[in-house]
Design a protein around this motif. Structure first.
Motif, PDB file in Angstrom:
ATOM      1  N   SER A  32       0.826  -1.205   0.000  1.00 44.33           N
ATOM      2  CA  SER A  32       0.000   0.000   0.000  1.00 44.33           C
ATOM      3  C   SER A  32       0.861   1.256   0.000  1.00 44.33           C
ATOM      4  CB  SER A  32      -0.924   0.034   1.226  1.00 44.33           C
ATOM      5  OG  SER A  32      -1.858  -1.017   1.176  1.00 44.33           O
ATOM      6  N   ALA A  33       2.107   1.115   0.362  1.00 45.08           N
ATOM      7  CA  ALA A  33       2.988   2.280   0.457  1.00 45.08           C
ATOM      8  C   ALA A  33       4.396   1.902   0.008  1.00 45.08           C
ATOM      9  CB  ALA A  33       3.031   2.802   1.880  1.00 45.08           C
ATOM     10  N   ALA A  50       8.121   9.204   0.349  1.00 48.84           N
ATOM     11  CA  ALA A  50       7.242   8.045   0.421  1.00 48.84           C
ATOM     12  C   ALA A  50       5.891   8.416  -0.163  1.00 48.84           C
ATOM     13  CB  ALA A  50       7.096   7.557   1.857  1.00 48.84           C
ATOM     14  N   ILE A  51       5.185   7.399  -0.636  1.00 49.82           N
ATOM     15  CA  ILE A  51       3.869   7.624  -1.227  1.00 49.82           C
ATOM     16  C   ILE A  51       2.945   6.516  -0.786  1.00 49.82           C
ATOM     17  CG2 ILE A  51       4.501   6.419  -3.367  1.00 49.82           C
ATOM     18  CD1 ILE A  51       2.836   8.582  -4.856  1.00 49.82           C
ATOM     19  N   ASP A  98       5.545  -1.721   1.965  1.00 52.69           N
ATOM     20  CA  ASP A  98       4.805  -2.406   3.024  1.00 52.69           C
ATOM     21  C   ASP A  98       3.318  -2.146   2.814  1.00 52.69           C
ATOM     22  OD1 ASP A  98       5.634  -3.678   5.883  1.00 52.69           O
ATOM     23  OD2 ASP A  98       3.716  -2.638   6.054  1.00 52.69           O
ATOM     24  N   SER A  99       2.512  -2.879   3.543  1.00 53.88           N
ATOM     25  CA  SER A  99       1.065  -2.646   3.484  1.00 53.88           C
ATOM     26  C   SER A  99       0.673  -1.405   4.296  1.00 53.88           C
ATOM     27  CB  SER A  99       0.318  -3.866   4.012  1.00 53.88           C
ATOM     28  OG  SER A  99       0.676  -4.122   5.358  1.00 53.88           O
ATOM     29  N   VAL A 104       6.638   1.986   6.399  1.00 52.65           N
ATOM     30  CA  VAL A 104       7.579   2.447   5.377  1.00 52.65           C
ATOM     31  C   VAL A 104       8.331   3.671   5.879  1.00 52.65           C
ATOM     32  CG1 VAL A 104       7.736   3.544   3.107  1.00 52.65           C
ATOM     33  CG2 VAL A 104       6.372   1.479   3.398  1.00 52.65           C
ATOM     34  N   VAL A 105       7.616   4.613   6.448  1.00 49.89           N
ATOM     35  CA  VAL A 105       8.241   5.845   6.924  1.00 49.89           C
ATOM     36  C   VAL A 105       9.207   5.562   8.071  1.00 49.89           C
ATOM     37  CG1 VAL A 105       7.749   8.052   8.052  1.00 49.89           C
ATOM     38  CG2 VAL A 105       6.343   7.297   6.142  1.00 49.89           C
ATOM     39  N   LEU A 106       8.904   4.560   8.854  1.00 50.00           N
ATOM     40  CA  LEU A 106       9.773   4.202   9.967  1.00 50.00           C
ATOM     41  C   LEU A 106      10.916   3.269   9.559  1.00 50.00           C
ATOM     42  CD1 LEU A 106       7.147   3.693  12.820  1.00 50.00           C
ATOM     43  CD2 LEU A 106       8.695   5.627  12.482  1.00 50.00           C
TER      44      LEU A 106
END
Length: 122
Positions: A32-33, A50-51, A98-99, A104-106
């Motif tokens: 998802s990201a 990130a998106i 990741d979902s 993702v940001v972490l």
């Protein structure tokens, strides 16, 4: 399983542009990201952009105005457009997926590519 492959890296002069691509294959419905990270020589890996699945983008301040992130959902490709490149942008660039956007940001995404080298000369 998901496989991520980065491409588009290379060597450019300062002021130039590159577009990196992160191509996902396999069980892409799990993603998802997607985030782009970079690791300069001798330094830690840091988030660049990130998106999420809605197309909402998060761009770090140190590249804001020069880098953009976008995605082609149909092709499962996430792009990092890098303009006005500087020597300090030299790094190996990785994508992480990741979902969950937060993961993702972490930096805790379940899926990561092998990276692509970007070298900017002055």
């Amino acid at each position: 399983q998901v496989r991520l492959v980065e491409s588009g890296g290379g060597s450019v002069q300062a002021g130039g542009s590159l577009r990196l691509a992160c191509t996902a294959s396999g069980d892409t419905y799990c993603i998802s990201a997607v985030g782009w990270y970079r690791q300069p020589p001798g330094q830690e890996r840091v988030l660049v952009a990130a998106i999420d699945d809605t197309g909402s983008a998060h761009i770090r301040d140190f590249v804001k105005g020069r880098f953009t992130v976008s995605k082609d959902t149909a092709k499962s490709i996430t792009y990092l457009q890098m303009n006005s490149l500087k020597p300090e942008d030299t790094a190996v660039y990785y994508c992480l997926a990741d979902s969950k956007f937060r993961e993702v940001v972490l930096g805790r995404g379940d899926y990561s590519g092998q990276g692509t080298q970007v070298t900017v000369s002055s």
